[in-house]
Design a protein around this motif. Structure first.
Motif, PDB file in Angstrom:
ATOM      1  N   MET A 175      36.617 -19.913   2.125  1.00  0.00           N
ATOM      2  CA  MET A 175      37.637 -20.443   2.458  1.00  0.00           C
ATOM      3  C   MET A 175      37.858 -20.823   4.246  1.00  0.00           C
ATOM      4  O   MET A 175      38.160 -21.356   4.427  1.00  0.00           O
TER       5      MET A 175
ATOM      6  N   SER B 166      42.158 -25.090  -3.131  1.00  0.00           N
ATOM      7  CA  SER B 166      43.379 -24.662  -4.164  1.00  0.00           C
ATOM      8  C   SER B 166      42.241 -24.197  -5.249  1.00  0.00           C
ATOM      9  O   SER B 166      42.301 -23.133  -6.101  1.00  0.00           O
TER      10      SER B 166
ATOM     11  N   ASP C  13      39.293 -22.930  -5.323  1.00  0.00           N
ATOM     12  CA  ASP C  13      38.799 -21.900  -4.316  1.00  0.00           C
ATOM     13  C   ASP C  13      39.817 -20.614  -4.004  1.00  0.00           C
ATOM     14  O   ASP C  13      39.482 -19.546  -4.937  1.00  0.00           O
ATOM     15  N   ARG C  14      40.871 -20.665  -4.329  1.00  0.00           N
ATOM     16  CA  ARG C  14      42.662 -20.008  -4.108  1.00  0.00           C
ATOM     17  C   ARG C  14      41.903 -18.977  -5.468  1.00  0.00           C
ATOM     18  O   ARG C  14      42.560 -18.031  -6.037  1.00  0.00           O
ATOM     19  N   TYR C  15      42.261 -20.305  -6.608  1.00  0.00           N
ATOM     20  CA  TYR C  15      42.486 -19.616  -8.006  1.00  0.00           C
ATOM     21  C   TYR C  15      41.236 -18.228  -8.225  1.00  0.00           C
ATOM     22  O   TYR C  15      42.023 -18.042  -9.345  1.00  0.00           O
TER      23      TYR C  15
ATOM     24  N   TYR D 271      34.208 -13.622  -8.209  1.00  0.00           N
ATOM     25  CA  TYR D 271      34.431 -14.784  -6.924  1.00  0.00           C
ATOM     26  C   TYR D 271      33.016 -14.615  -6.137  1.00  0.00           C
ATOM     27  O   TYR D 271      32.929 -16.194  -6.186  1.00  0.00           O
TER      28      TYR D 271
ATOM     29  N   TYR E 222      47.515 -24.141  -8.945  1.00  0.00           N
ATOM     30  CA  TYR E 222      48.742 -22.762  -8.644  1.00  0.00           C
ATOM     31  C   TYR E 222      50.177 -22.382  -9.177  1.00  0.00           C
ATOM     32  O   TYR E 222      50.419 -21.167  -9.444  1.00  0.00           O
TER      33      TYR E 222
ATOM     34  N   ILE F 166      48.031 -19.046 -10.013  1.00  0.00           N
ATOM     35  CA  ILE F 166      46.876 -18.410  -9.498  1.00  0.00           C
ATOM     36  C   ILE F 166      48.753 -17.803  -9.379  1.00  0.00           C
ATOM     37  O   ILE F 166      49.453 -16.130  -9.090  1.00  0.00           O
TER      38      ILE F 166
ATOM     39  N   THR G   9      47.174 -14.919   1.157  1.00  0.00           N
ATOM     40  CA  THR G   9      46.111 -15.201   1.192  1.00  0.00           C
ATOM     41  C   THR G   9      46.538 -17.497   1.112  1.00  0.00           C
ATOM     42  O   THR G   9      44.859 -17.793   0.978  1.00  0.00           O
ATOM     43  N   CYS G  10      46.986 -17.871   0.398  1.00  0.00           N
ATOM     44  CA  CYS G  10      47.420 -19.030   0.124  1.00  0.00           C
ATOM     45  C   CYS G  10      48.499 -19.615   0.233  1.00  0.00           C
ATOM     46  O   CYS G  10      49.032 -21.286  -0.161  1.00  0.00           O
TER      47      CYS G  10
ATOM     48  N   HIS H 135      47.650 -22.301   2.737  1.00  0.00           N
ATOM     49  CA  HIS H 135      47.371 -23.869   2.049  1.00  0.00           C
ATOM     50  C   HIS H 135      48.125 -24.366   1.542  1.00  0.00           C
ATOM     51  O   HIS H 135      48.454 -25.588   1.556  1.00  0.00           O
TER      52      HIS H 135
END
Length: 309
Positions: free
Chosen positions: A57, A117, A119-121, A130, A216, A219, A238-239, A242
């Motif tokens: 991230m 995005s 990466d956050r997913y 991960y 998203y 997410i 954490t998102c 972003h």
């Protein structure tokens, strides 16, 4: 002979802002420029030197900072000159070089925000997998691919626009050499350029947006399935930074390029352009630093280290 004389305009003249508040805007942009450079350099330094920030991230955030520095440096120094001189001439090569660098950075940011995005997913929806999915090598490949695609696609646009005929007057009523103002002053057929832009917008704009939306949706669905309120807050935090950056970036991009209003006031176009060329690079490090516990912790550690020297 007459045809050859109008094939290429030797210089363009950028009008910039012609209002009486030019000096105020000059001072504002100068402060924003130095603030952006310092803020983004701070992010890059912290990510490269702090072990707690050696994660995918923050690796992506550091490249976002690099792109922000390149973007504002491409636009603001020349704009400051234009404000002081009530307009300024720019050579043909200089104009299309500015347009190319601008296009490269904006395209890269579109792609990078989609990568972030994803990466956050993976981090929220597949936390156990991960580390195996977002490896260091995979992150480097994603960033390099984003840069290469940005360089290549923007070069196609820049070359196509540069061979158009500009008969004069070569006055660009804008703050920098952008796509739409250049098309407006061209006296040759621009249908091919417009078609090319629409075609290239799908891989560099609409596909990244689709990835962001799908990421998203998953997410948010995953967050709502979490039992603990604390876990939900931690996952969303954490998102959230972003998501804020994505919202600001695409709101201005769509306002200028995708849904431009017919007869839109020129000064409004210029102000919207300032939002994504100056404001976004300025607030990105602020959003990621003020809303990020790890970056604040890393900054405090660096301050304590230098205080004890």
């Amino acid at each position: 002979m007459q045809q050859n004389n109008v094939t290429v305009a030797p210089t363009f003249f950028l009008l910039g802002f012609q209002s009486s508040s030019r000096m105020f805007l000059f001072c504002l942009l100068l402060v924003a420029y130095f603030g952006t450079i310092c803020g983004n350099l701070l992010i890059i330094t912290l990510v490269s030197t702090s072990k707690i920030l050696h994660t995918p991230m923050y690796f992506f955030i550091s490249h976002l900072s690099v792109s922000d520095i390149l973007l504002i440096t491409d636009i603001v120094p020349n704009l400051l000159h234009i404000l002081l001189s009530k307009g300024g001439a720019i050579t043909f090569i200089g104009c299309f070089t500015q347009f190319w660098f601008f296009g490269v950075v904006e395209t890269f940011e579109c792609l990078l925000l989609a990568v972030m995005s994803y990466d956050r997913y993976v981090a929220i929806c597949n936390p156990l997998r991960y580390p195996s999915i977002m490896t260091n090598g995979q992150c480097v490949k994603l960033v390099i691919t984003s840069w290469l695609v940005s360089f290549s696609f923007t070069l196609i646009d820049a070359l196509t626009i540069s061979v158009m005929t500009y008969c004069g007057p070569n006055v660009i009523d804008h703050i920098f050499c952008d796509l739409l103002p250049l098309i407006e002053i061209a006296c040759s057929d621009t249908n091919i350029v417009r078609l090319e832009v629409y075609i290239l917008s799908f891989p560099v704009l609409f596909i990244p947006i689709t990835i962001i939306i799908i990421s998203y949706i998953n997410i948010i669905a995953t967050i709502f399935r979490l039992q603990s309120r604390v876990s939900r807050q931690k996952a969303f935090s954490t998102c959230s930074s972003h998501l804020t950056v994505v919202s600001i970036f695409y709101f201005t991009i769509f306002g200028v390029y995708v849904f431009p209003t017919e007869g839109q006031i020129l000064n409004m176009k210029k102000i919207l352009s300032l939002l994504y060329t100056v404001l976004t690079p300025l607030i990105n490090p602020i959003i990621y630093s003020l809303r990020n516990k790890d970056i604040k912790t890393s900054l405090q550690e660096r301050i304590k280290f230098f205080c004890h020297l």
